[in-house]
Design an enzyme around this catalytic site. Structure first.
Site, PDB file in Angstrom:
ATOM      1  N   CYS A  69      26.929   2.048  54.055  1.00 16.01           N
ATOM      2  CA  CYS A  69      27.228   2.342  55.455  1.00 16.01           C
ATOM      3  C   CYS A  69      26.422   1.372  56.301  1.00 16.01           C
ATOM      4  O   CYS A  69      25.197   1.295  56.165  1.00 16.01           O
ATOM      5  CB  CYS A  69      26.810   3.785  55.757  1.00 16.01           C
ATOM      6  SG  CYS A  69      26.933   4.266  57.483  1.00 16.01           S
ATOM      7  N   CYS A 188      31.828  -2.586  59.268  1.00 15.53           N
ATOM      8  CA  CYS A 188      31.866  -1.125  59.163  1.00 15.53           C
ATOM      9  C   CYS A 188      32.728  -0.820  57.952  1.00 15.53           C
ATOM     10  O   CYS A 188      33.821  -1.388  57.810  1.00 15.53           O
ATOM     11  CB  CYS A 188      32.462  -0.501  60.423  1.00 15.53           C
ATOM     12  SG  CYS A 188      32.704   1.289  60.257  1.00 15.53           S
TER      13      CYS A 188
END
Ligand code: DGL
Length: 270
Positions: A69, A188
């Site tokens: 992440c 992302c």
């Protein structure tokens, strides 16, 4: 086992490449879906949530945890590595996904102008700028936060006109910063799911770089250089999925990310 953590589903795109490139290892995936998205949360909150997840994965038998992440890598990794790891199980490691992406970026850009799309948390942390500038001071880095994209993906809003509208809007905001940008990093883990939308609005001479392949090769390289970690990892080719939210809901949306059925279990990490 190798622990792979994400705020929600996005880290599945990272895990999927690990399974392709390093299939012999055992993995635990943990998604903090109950508290996702992290993208607009404060530094303290992302740090606290991520630390809880790392502790949980250590306690479940993962000596190596990958923060799959960007937001957690940007806002929590350094503090965990510097302040928390020394007081935790000796020899355990936590790695992020921003540094390996930054390391490889010079292979992609010819103009020396790179655009980053990410959550507000990742963009505001300036982590990509710092990491790229450390390695390649001459590369110019432009950023654009896309606060709506991760929530749209989390809700399965993929390949539809509403999502296309926001992809196009964020791309325009990025590309209008400099006409020389020739490389866009999807910073992302959710954005590879929107690749069809990105391709609709970007000229074919601009490269769109998803991170999962880069990160998987970087992990392979890391494990070959760190036998002290590699020797502690079991290699039976298994993967277990855990979510902090409802497991049936997780399994349904995970299918979008993985293109196959999985069965997760719910756990508490807080
Ligand atoms: N997976 C996160 C990332 O790569 C984004 C999702 C979120 O906002 O939690 O930044």
């Amino acid at each position: 086992m190798i622990g792979v953590f994400d705020s929600g589903f996005g880290g599945l795109t990272i895990l999927d490449k690990f399974l392709e490139i390093l299939p012999e290892y055992d993995y635990i995936f943990l998604g903090d879906n109950a508290r996702a998205p992290y993208g607009n949360r404060s530094y303290e909150t992302v740090y606290n949530y991520t630390l809880q997840a790392v502790k949980k994965l250590f306690s479940m038998g993962c000596p190596l945890v990958i923060l799959g992440c960007n937001t957690a890598s940007a806002k929590a990794l350094r503090t965990i590595q510097q302040n928390d790891l020394p007081n935790m199980t000796p020899g355990n490691r936590v790695l992020g996904i921003i540094r390996p992406t930054a390391e490889i970026i010079a292979d992609y850009t010819q103009s020396g102008k790179v655009g980053i799309l990410g959550t507000s948390g990742t963009v505001n942390s300036k982590s990509y700028i710092l990491e790229i500038k450390k390695l390649y001071p001459k590369i110019q880095v432009y950023q654009q936060a896309c606060p709506l994209l991760a929530p749209l993906v989390e809700n399965g809003e993929i390949d539809n006109p509403g999502t296309d509208y926001f992809v196009n809007k964020y791309l325009n905001l990025l590309l209008s910063q400099d006409s020389g940008i020739d490389t866009i990093i999807l910073g992302c883990t959710h954005y590879p799911l929107l690749m069809n939308s990105f391709k609709k609005f970007v000229d074919s001479n601009i490269k769109i770089v998803p991170q999962n392949e880069i990160v998987a090769h970087s992990l392979k390289d890391y494990l070959s250089r760190h036998p002290e970690i590699d020797n502690r990892l079991t290699k039976n080719g298994t993967v277990k999925y855990f979510t902090t939210d409802n497991s049936t809901m997780f399994d349904q949306t995970a299918k979008l990310f993985l293109n196959r059925d999985i069965q997760s279990r719910t756990i508490e990490i807080f």
